[in-house]
Design an enzyme around this catalytic site. Sequence first.
Site, short mmCIF file in Angstrom:
data_model
loop_
_atom_site.label_atom_id
_atom_site.label_comp_id
_atom_site.label_asym_id
_atom_site.label_seq_id
_atom_site.Cartn_x
_atom_site.Cartn_y
_atom_site.Cartn_z
CB ILE A 184 19.61 51.33 37.39
CG1 ILE A 184 20.25 52.13 38.52
CG2 ILE A 184 20.09 51.85 36.04
CD1 ILE A 184 20.04 51.55 39.89
CB SER A 229 15.10 53.97 26.09
OG SER A 229 15.12 52.59 26.40
NE ARG A 230 18.51 48.69 22.44
CZ ARG A 230 19.25 47.59 22.57
NH1 ARG A 230 19.64 46.95 21.47
NH2 ARG A 230 19.60 47.14 23.74
CE LYS A 244 26.82 50.16 40.07
NZ LYS A 244 27.00 48.72 39.89
CG ASP A 291 26.85 45.66 37.66
OD1 ASP A 291 26.90 46.50 36.75
OD2 ASP A 291 25.90 45.61 38.47
#
Length: 303
Positions: free
Chosen positions: A11, A33-34, A87, A165
């Site tokens: 996303i 971020s990993r 969201k 979701d």
Amino acid sequence: MKIALVGVGKIALDQHVPSLAASPDWELAATVSRQGRVSGVEAFTDMTEMLTARPDIRVVSLCLPPVPRFAYARAAIAAGRHVMLEKPPGATLSECHALADLARAAGVSLFATWHSREAAMVDAARAWLADKTVHKLHINWREDVRKWHPGQDWCFEPGGMGVFDPGINALSIMTKILPAPVHLVCAKLSFPENRQTPIAAELTFTDGVSAYFNWDHQGPEFWDIEVQTDAGTLTLHEGGARMVINGAEQGAAAGLQGEYPRLYNEMAELVATGGIDMDLSPLRHVADAFMLGERVTVPPFDW
């Protein structure tokens, strides 16, 4: 304004990065971020390290799954940063209320975003319905999780929400366009026998409102909301991108931006004014469904 994007997944890459790149208000200055990266942007793997190293970044946009998001949001607020939440804004209502209290105390902006509310015809639908008597509203929301969240097991783990979701997108539109609020009275939730969250849901609300969500749908998606009123029928198609009233297609407003560019415009306004926008009504309906829902076991789901 400099902004950091936390959680560089599908996303983020599909929606957030292009929207930020096209906006005159924002500069994507860092990511956390990993594994994910954005070319040409400073990358961190640790949130605390980013907050310490980049005091010039005033705003953080969180695109993580809902369960780990609270800790990141709390850390950002404690560091005096404004926070934008993908969201759903949290894994629980309590988390969201806690974040709002923390943001107020810290004097920073906090934005619970609902991207589907920014679809092309949602505002027009709300305006048309404002003086109408609604007799019935039905949501038909069907898509294939394999297409939209391929291999993402977190969706089926506790806190992942399962079919809610995508379903919460429909609920976010419903809560924006209805002239009066409704509440859930019963629900039927279909749980695969090997998963912790539902793959389908049937919801019944007060005042003739109902919904059907299916995340195991094969074929073209259905993202439709039909509203029967004293002045005829309004239908939103394609997640609010199209609107039909009494059989006639309605044109979108001229110059309308996409969903995520509009969200980032709103975030810029909130930061400028020190505002907080934490409408939790869509998440409240989801919480009610888990509290009231009849649990039905269905065959296992595998990718």
